[in-house]
Design a protein around this motif. Structure first.
Motif, mmCIF file in Angstrom:
data_model
loop_
_atom_site.group_PDB
_atom_site.id
_atom_site.type_symbol
_atom_site.label_atom_id
_atom_site.label_comp_id
_atom_site.label_asym_id
_atom_site.label_seq_id
_atom_site.Cartn_x
_atom_site.Cartn_y
_atom_site.Cartn_z
ATOM 1 N N GLU A 1 -55.114 -64.819 46.389
ATOM 2 C CA GLU A 1 -56.403 -64.127 46.296
ATOM 3 C C GLU A 1 -56.303 -63.007 45.269
ATOM 4 O O GLU A 1 -55.376 -62.196 45.313
ATOM 5 C CB GLU A 1 -56.790 -63.547 47.649
ATOM 6 N N LEU A 2 -57.274 -62.970 44.368
ATOM 7 C CA LEU A 2 -57.329 -61.927 43.347
ATOM 8 C C LEU A 2 -58.436 -60.944 43.696
ATOM 9 O O LEU A 2 -59.611 -61.321 43.740
ATOM 10 C CB LEU A 2 -57.594 -62.531 41.970
ATOM 11 N N LEU A 3 -58.059 -59.704 43.981
ATOM 12 C CA LEU A 3 -59.048 -58.656 44.210
ATOM 13 C C LEU A 3 -59.580 -58.219 42.856
ATOM 14 O O LEU A 3 -58.822 -57.776 41.986
ATOM 15 C CB LEU A 3 -58.424 -57.485 44.960
ATOM 16 N N SER A 4 -60.885 -58.322 42.685
ATOM 17 C CA SER A 4 -61.485 -58.206 41.363
ATOM 18 C C SER A 4 -62.862 -57.579 41.468
ATOM 19 O O SER A 4 -63.449 -57.495 42.544
ATOM 20 C CB SER A 4 -61.592 -59.617 40.743
ATOM 21 N N ALA A 5 -63.367 -57.118 40.331
ATOM 22 C CA ALA A 5 -64.761 -56.677 40.215
ATOM 23 C C ALA A 5 -65.256 -57.143 38.856
ATOM 24 O O ALA A 5 -64.560 -56.955 37.842
ATOM 25 C CB ALA A 5 -64.874 -55.167 40.354
ATOM 26 N N GLN A 6 -66.411 -57.747 38.824
ATOM 27 C CA GLN A 6 -66.902 -58.350 37.583
ATOM 28 C C GLN A 6 -66.894 -57.409 36.381
ATOM 29 O O GLN A 6 -66.516 -57.811 35.286
ATOM 30 C CB GLN A 6 -68.309 -58.916 37.791
ATOM 31 N N PRO A 7 -67.301 -56.142 36.523
ATOM 32 C CA PRO A 7 -67.336 -55.291 35.329
ATOM 33 C C PRO A 7 -65.960 -54.887 34.799
ATOM 34 O O PRO A 7 -65.850 -54.457 33.646
ATOM 35 C CB PRO A 7 -68.102 -54.040 35.804
ATOM 36 N N SER A 8 -64.912 -55.009 35.600
ATOM 37 C CA SER A 8 -63.589 -54.529 35.201
ATOM 38 C C SER A 8 -62.982 -55.393 34.098
ATOM 39 O O SER A 8 -62.763 -56.591 34.298
ATOM 40 C CB SER A 8 -62.638 -54.518 36.404
ATOM 41 N N PRO A 9 -62.641 -54.807 32.945
ATOM 42 C CA PRO A 9 -62.007 -55.609 31.892
ATOM 43 C C PRO A 9 -60.599 -56.036 32.274
ATOM 44 O O PRO A 9 -60.127 -57.085 31.839
ATOM 45 C CB PRO A 9 -62.003 -54.660 30.689
ATOM 46 N N PHE A 10 -59.913 -55.234 33.093
ATOM 47 C CA PHE A 10 -58.571 -55.593 33.532
ATOM 48 C C PHE A 10 -58.614 -56.816 34.453
ATOM 49 O O PHE A 10 -57.801 -57.731 34.325
ATOM 50 C CB PHE A 10 -57.917 -54.411 34.254
ATOM 51 N N HIS B 1 -58.469 -69.253 34.317
ATOM 52 C CA HIS B 1 -59.193 -70.402 33.772
ATOM 53 C C HIS B 1 -58.372 -71.132 32.714
ATOM 54 O O HIS B 1 -58.283 -72.361 32.717
ATOM 55 C CB HIS B 1 -60.528 -69.956 33.181
ATOM 56 N N GLU B 2 -57.777 -70.357 31.802
ATOM 57 C CA GLU B 2 -57.043 -70.969 30.690
ATOM 58 C C GLU B 2 -55.788 -71.705 31.162
ATOM 59 O O GLU B 2 -55.343 -72.641 30.508
ATOM 60 C CB GLU B 2 -56.658 -69.896 29.661
ATOM 61 N N SER B 3 -55.222 -71.285 32.273
ATOM 62 C CA SER B 3 -53.971 -71.879 32.746
ATOM 63 C C SER B 3 -54.177 -72.941 33.821
ATOM 64 O O SER B 3 -53.208 -73.443 34.394
ATOM 65 C CB SER B 3 -53.035 -70.788 33.271
ATOM 66 N N GLY B 4 -55.439 -73.265 34.123
ATOM 67 C CA GLY B 4 -55.728 -74.325 35.081
ATOM 68 C C GLY B 4 -55.496 -73.949 36.532
ATOM 69 O O GLY B 4 -55.246 -74.817 37.371
ATOM 70 N N LEU B 5 -55.615 -72.652 36.835
ATOM 71 C CA LEU B 5 -55.350 -72.189 38.198
ATOM 72 C C LEU B 5 -56.620 -71.876 38.995
ATOM 73 O O LEU B 5 -56.540 -71.295 40.072
ATOM 74 C CB LEU B 5 -54.474 -70.929 38.158
ATOM 75 N N ALA B 6 -57.760 -72.269 38.478
ATOM 76 C CA ALA B 6 -59.024 -71.893 39.117
ATOM 77 C C ALA B 6 -59.116 -72.367 40.566
ATOM 78 O O ALA B 6 -59.756 -71.722 41.402
ATOM 79 C CB ALA B 6 -60.203 -72.433 38.315
ATOM 80 N N ASP B 7 -58.467 -73.487 40.886
ATOM 81 C CA ASP B 7 -58.518 -74.002 42.252
ATOM 82 C C ASP B 7 -57.465 -73.366 43.156
ATOM 83 O O ASP B 7 -57.492 -73.576 44.376
ATOM 84 C CB ASP B 7 -58.327 -75.524 42.252
ATOM 85 N N GLU B 8 -56.541 -72.598 42.580
ATOM 86 C CA GLU B 8 -55.465 -72.007 43.367
ATOM 87 C C GLU B 8 -55.620 -70.509 43.580
ATOM 88 O O GLU B 8 -54.949 -69.941 44.443
ATOM 89 C CB GLU B 8 -54.122 -72.276 42.694
ATOM 90 N N VAL B 9 -56.480 -69.874 42.797
ATOM 91 C CA VAL B 9 -56.677 -68.430 42.912
ATOM 92 C C VAL B 9 -58.116 -68.169 43.351
ATOM 93 O O VAL B 9 -59.066 -68.444 42.615
ATOM 94 C CB VAL B 9 -56.390 -67.706 41.575
ATOM 95 N N VAL C 1 -52.954 -61.022 45.879
ATOM 96 C CA VAL C 1 -52.390 -61.193 47.209
ATOM 97 C C VAL C 1 -51.838 -62.609 47.291
ATOM 98 O O VAL C 1 -52.572 -63.592 47.105
ATOM 99 C CB VAL C 1 -53.455 -60.954 48.299
ATOM 100 N N ILE C 2 -50.535 -62.701 47.567
ATOM 101 C CA ILE C 2 -49.826 -63.974 47.544
ATOM 102 C C ILE C 2 -49.224 -64.232 48.925
ATOM 103 O O ILE C 2 -48.585 -63.335 49.488
ATOM 104 C CB ILE C 2 -48.703 -63.953 46.490
ATOM 105 N N PRO C 3 -49.417 -65.412 49.485
ATOM 106 C CA PRO C 3 -48.822 -65.702 50.799
ATOM 107 C C PRO C 3 -47.306 -65.487 50.791
ATOM 108 O O PRO C 3 -46.618 -65.872 49.844
ATOM 109 C CB PRO C 3 -49.166 -67.183 51.016
ATOM 110 N N ASP C 4 -46.817 -64.834 51.855
ATOM 111 C CA ASP C 4 -45.377 -64.619 52.048
ATOM 112 C C ASP C 4 -44.736 -63.749 50.973
ATOM 113 O O ASP C 4 -43.534 -63.811 50.745
ATOM 114 C CB ASP C 4 -44.633 -65.965 52.127
#
Length: 200
Positions: free
Chosen positions: A2-11, A20-28, A57-60
């Motif tokens: 899980e990625l804690l995020s806010a749309q306006p944040s450039p970071f 998206h570029e690394s093909g992880l959209a279904d895993e994050v 946030v990463i399991p384990d």
């Protein structure tokens, strides 16, 4: 994950573009939060004692932060190659430059949004913009931003930094005198990853 995020944040956007570029959209899974330096979201504080986003946030595992650490982790996890060994130090330096631009630009945003109007320092704002202007000029001259260069994390960082300047400080016009970088950015902005992560 899980990625804690806010749309306006450039970071946070930098990490989401990498996802998206690394093909992880279904895993994050993206968890949108609302947090500021003076009102920290409790979920964010639990993941990052500094109260900053993004945090992963990463399991384990213990959560990891900041954006550069998260990007290195996800790039390694996905074997995406966005930190190429033959250009590693240049890539890391350009990414650090992008983060510096974001830092200064976010500080400018908070100066007007959080500080009382009668306490806003135009001198401070101009000093932050001077840092940004020097950084943008240096990137405009970088060979990494010539056409047909392979995508790396430096490109993603700079793309997100410039997009944030347009989003929050468009009146300052970073494009003035940086025509080569402007041309690169217009092409980079058409990537699916940039379109998918644009703040509403």
């Amino acid at each position: 994950m899980e990625l804690l995020s806010a749309q306006p944040s450039p970071f946070a956007r930098k990490v989401r573009v990498l996802v998206h570029e690394s093909g992880l959209a279904d895993e994050v899974k993206i968890i949108e939060v609302a947090t500021t330096p003076i009102d920290t979201d409790l979920l964010v504080a639990k993941a990052n004692p500094l109260g900053k986003i993004p945090a992963l946030v990463i399991p384990d595992m213990r959560p990891i932060y900041d954006s550069r650490v998260i990007c290195r982790y996800l790039d390694c996890y996905a074997k995406a190659g966005l930190y190429p060994e033959d250009r590693l130090w240049e890539t890391l330096t350009v990414e650090a430059t992008a983060d510096g631009v974001m830092d200064a630009a976010v500080l400018m945003t908070y100066e007007r949004r959080i500080r009382p109007e009668n306490m806003v320092s135009e001198t401070w704002l101009d000093a932050q913009w001077a840092k940004i202007a020097r950084a943008v000029e240096s990137i405009d001259m970088s060979e990494m931003f010539m056409p047909d260069q392979p995508l790396g994390m430096g490109h993603i960082g700079i793309g997100c930094a410039l997009a944030y300047l347009d989003f929050r400080h468009g009146d300052r016009n970073w494009r003035d005198g940086n025509e080569r970088l402007e041309e690169w950015f217009e092409l980079f902005s058409q990537r699916d990853s940039m379109k998918a992560t644009a703040p509403e």
